[in-house]
Design an enzyme around this catalytic site. Structure first.
Site, PDB file in Angstrom:
ATOM      1  N   GLU A   7      43.437  32.381  31.930  1.00 50.45           N
ATOM      2  CA  GLU A   7      41.984  32.700  32.445  1.00 50.45           C
ATOM      3  C   GLU A   7      41.828  32.951  34.053  1.00 50.45           C
ATOM      4  O   GLU A   7      41.216  33.799  34.351  1.00 50.45           O
ATOM      5  CB  GLU A   7      40.946  31.824  31.800  1.00 50.45           C
ATOM      6  CG  GLU A   7      41.245  31.625  30.268  1.00 50.45           C
ATOM      7  CD  GLU A   7      40.954  32.850  29.538  1.00 50.45           C
ATOM      8  OE1 GLU A   7      40.395  33.867  30.159  1.00 50.45           O
ATOM      9  OE2 GLU A   7      40.843  32.782  28.317  1.00 50.45           O
ATOM     10  N   ASN A  34      40.984  36.220  36.152  1.00 52.82           N
ATOM     11  CA  ASN A  34      39.761  36.328  37.053  1.00 52.82           C
ATOM     12  C   ASN A  34      40.185  36.814  38.249  1.00 52.82           C
ATOM     13  O   ASN A  34      39.552  37.607  38.965  1.00 52.82           O
ATOM     14  CB  ASN A  34      39.095  35.105  36.964  1.00 52.82           C
ATOM     15  CG  ASN A  34      38.119  34.984  35.705  1.00 52.82           C
ATOM     16  OD1 ASN A  34      37.946  35.590  34.825  1.00 52.82           O
ATOM     17  ND2 ASN A  34      37.690  33.710  35.489  1.00 52.82           N
ATOM     18  N   ARG A  36      35.847  42.461  28.609  1.00 51.82           N
ATOM     19  CA  ARG A  36      35.746  41.085  28.914  1.00 51.82           C
ATOM     20  C   ARG A  36      34.863  40.345  27.993  1.00 51.82           C
ATOM     21  O   ARG A  36      33.763  40.535  27.967  1.00 51.82           O
ATOM     22  CB  ARG A  36      35.713  40.686  30.285  1.00 51.82           C
ATOM     23  CG  ARG A  36      36.523  41.409  31.340  1.00 51.82           C
ATOM     24  CD  ARG A  36      38.041  41.236  31.052  1.00 51.82           C
ATOM     25  NE  ARG A  36      38.234  39.700  31.262  1.00 51.82           N
ATOM     26  CZ  ARG A  36      39.262  38.968  30.844  1.00 51.82           C
ATOM     27  NH1 ARG A  36      40.301  39.644  30.035  1.00 51.82           N
ATOM     28  NH2 ARG A  36      39.638  37.849  30.958  1.00 51.82           N
TER      29      ARG A  36
END
Lengths: 130, 157
Positions: free
Chosen positions: B48, B52, B106
């Site tokens: 994650e 990002n 997302r």
């Protein structure tokens, strides 16, 4: 049921990530292979949407039997396909979900809108009867 | 006994490096003798944070992402560092389901997963300078953990 299997079965393999796509009647079965992250999500999304649009797909089943890893990108892929078929009354289901992916589904609240089945056959049977 | 170990990895902000970073963190954490579940948690959190950096930090360019890991006793600290655009509103970014890139599908669950799967999460960011995600997780050695729990229980009693 028997007829449908002979007729509408259509399997294709796509990309390095090895995800396979099978169409049975108006049902698209996406068998995920390997890791469902942002990198692989892009290709799976493109391929799945093409198949959904061209084959008048109503229901989608994600088969996780070959998936070792998934992160929030996987949630995005499932939610995106769910939104595509929900307007025509279609259902989205997941099958063969392992423990670590199950935790991610539970945490994200996905099971509030998407049903989980033990096997792909169980999912097909329930969805096509409904 | 104080077991310490440290490593630093640098890689380009390409999406194929998401799986690379996950694999590296899992291999490094292996020395803590983690459970399968703990490894999955760690991999998800790293995935994650790295994703990002790639899609938000370096949204319009390629850059370098650093992964800095420190093992101290049974705790692993992972820092994911980028020199990208930075986060304008950290509080908002950390809200579940909030995303600035809905067109990429997302889900807005990235920070929620990092928080859920790690024991500690710290986000430091400056606009135009970059972002540092610092996460900690206590991992593995079940018998050691049991011992610690029992000690703690005895103290409470």
């Amino acid at each position: 049921m028997q007829e449908m299997k002979g007729h509408g079965k259509n399997t294709s393999k796509e990309g390095e990530e090895g995800t396979t796509y099978e169409i049975q009647g108006r049902c698209l079965i996406i068998q995920l292979n390997g890791e469902l992250d942002h990198h692989n999500a892009i290709r799976i999304r493109e391929k799945a949407d093409k198949l959904i649009d061209r084959n008048n797909i109503k229901h989608i089943i994600f088969d996780f039997s070959g998936a070792g890893f998934m992160d929030s990108a996987g949630i995005g892929v499932i939610m995106g396909r769910y939104k595509k078929v929900i307007f025509i009354g279609g259902k989205t289901a997941v099958a063969n979900v392992g423990t670590s992916i199950d935790r991610i589904f539970r945490l994200s609240g996905l099971y509030k809108i998407i049903e989980k089945y033990d096997t792909v056959d169980a999912a097909i049977n329930t969805i096509q009867k409904a | 006994m104080n077991d310490k170990n440290e490593m630093l990895l640098e890689f380009e902000s390409k999406s194929q490096n998401e799986s690379f970073a996950r694999t590296v963190v899992a291999a490094f954490a292996a020395q803590l003798d983690p459970t399968i579940e703990e490894l999955a948690d760690l991999k998800t959190a790293v995935s994650e944070a790295v994703t990002n950096s790639i899609i938000h930090g370096y949204a319009n360019c390629f850059g370098i992402i650093k992964m800095h890991c420190i093992i101290s006793d049974n705790e692993i600290t992972v820092e994911i560092i980028d020199e990208g655009v930075g986060i304008e509103n950290i509080e908002k970014a950390m809200e579940p389901l909030y995303t600035t890139r809905p067109e990429l599908e997302r889900s807005g669950m990235g920070f929620s997963f990092m928080e859920a799967f790690m024991d500690e999460l710290e986000v430091n960011s400056a606009l135009g300078k970059g972002t540092v995600i610092k996460m900690k997780k206590r991992v593995g050695k079940p018998e050691k953990m049991n011992k610690l729990t029992q000690e703690a229980k005895q103290k409470v009693l």
